[in-house]
Scaffold this motif. Structure first.
Motif, PDB file in Angstrom:
ATOM      1  N   ARG A   1     -25.189  46.232 -36.208  1.00 14.87           N
ATOM      2  CA  ARG A   1     -25.905  46.181 -37.499  1.00 14.87           C
ATOM      3  C   ARG A   1     -27.271  45.027 -37.428  1.00 14.87           C
ATOM      4  N   LEU A   2     -27.343  44.181 -36.841  1.00 14.49           N
ATOM      5  CA  LEU A   2     -28.465  43.558 -36.943  1.00 14.49           C
ATOM      6  C   LEU A   2     -29.587  43.957 -36.439  1.00 14.49           C
ATOM      7  N   ILE A   3     -29.420  44.800 -35.374  1.00 14.56           N
ATOM      8  CA  ILE A   3     -30.401  45.677 -34.431  1.00 14.56           C
ATOM      9  C   ILE A   3     -30.965  46.715 -35.428  1.00 14.56           C
ATOM     10  N   LEU A   4     -30.166  47.478 -35.789  1.00  9.73           N
ATOM     11  CA  LEU A   4     -30.508  48.589 -36.862  1.00  9.73           C
ATOM     12  C   LEU A   4     -31.172  48.129 -38.104  1.00  9.73           C
ATOM     13  N   LEU A   5     -30.655  46.831 -38.693  1.00 12.86           N
ATOM     14  CA  LEU A   5     -31.305  46.324 -39.935  1.00 12.86           C
ATOM     15  C   LEU A   5     -32.811  45.895 -39.473  1.00 12.86           C
ATOM     16  N   SER A   6     -32.844  45.594 -38.169  1.00  9.12           N
ATOM     17  CA  SER A   6     -34.370  44.849 -37.724  1.00  9.12           C
ATOM     18  C   SER A   6     -35.319  45.830 -37.562  1.00  9.12           C
TER      19      SER A   6
ATOM     20  N   VAL B   1     -36.362  47.107 -41.228  1.00  6.54           N
ATOM     21  CA  VAL B   1     -37.193  46.255 -41.813  1.00  6.54           C
ATOM     22  C   VAL B   1     -38.545  46.147 -41.162  1.00  6.54           C
ATOM     23  N   GLY B   2     -38.529  46.553 -39.871  1.00  5.05           N
ATOM     24  CA  GLY B   2     -39.673  46.586 -39.066  1.00  5.05           C
ATOM     25  C   GLY B   2     -40.565  47.539 -39.536  1.00  5.05           C
ATOM     26  N   VAL B   3     -39.892  48.751 -39.713  1.00  2.00           N
ATOM     27  CA  VAL B   3     -40.563  50.137 -40.290  1.00  2.00           C
ATOM     28  C   VAL B   3     -41.003  49.919 -41.743  1.00  2.00           C
ATOM     29  N   VAL B   4     -40.500  49.332 -42.491  1.00  2.00           N
ATOM     30  CA  VAL B   4     -40.766  48.948 -43.871  1.00  2.00           C
ATOM     31  C   VAL B   4     -42.112  47.864 -43.810  1.00  2.00           C
TER      32      VAL B   4
END
Length: 101
Positions: A30-35, A38-41
């Motif tokens: 989950r942390l990898i996907l969320l990172s 957020v990185g794309v945004v």
């Protein structure tokens, strides 16, 4: 009883599960996907991970400029509309039927 050293005791395992909010693998995923999300945004709004301080300053500068561009745009719309609205209002007041009080 022989204590197996390959497994953590149940209380330690439950404490880690409770602290992380799930199993370690699931939380890491989950942390990898969320990172990544957020990185794309952040990349879309112009952040650069190698120079974060400059990126933050540039973001605030762009927001500041956008704010004044919006005021400039509103001012231009106001003037454009006033060219029509004010004369029509003035003519309607001058040639309108008198109202009794």
């Amino acid at each position: 009883m022989v204590n197996d050293t390959r497994e953590l005791p149940a209380t330690s395992r439950d404490g880690m599960h409770r602290f992380l909010g799930g199993s370690p693998i699931t939380v890491a995923f989950r942390l990898i996907l969320l990172s990544i999300l957020v990185g794309v945004v952040l990349a879309a709004i112009g952040f650069d991970p190698w120079n974060i301080v400059y990126s933050i300053r540039l973001l605030f500068q762009r927001i500041w400029n956008l704010g004044f561009d919006a005021i400039n745009g509103l001012w231009r719309y106001f003037l454009l509309g006033a060219v029509i609205v004010v004369p029509v209002w003035l003519l309607s007041r001058l040639f309108g039927a008198p109202r009794g009080r």
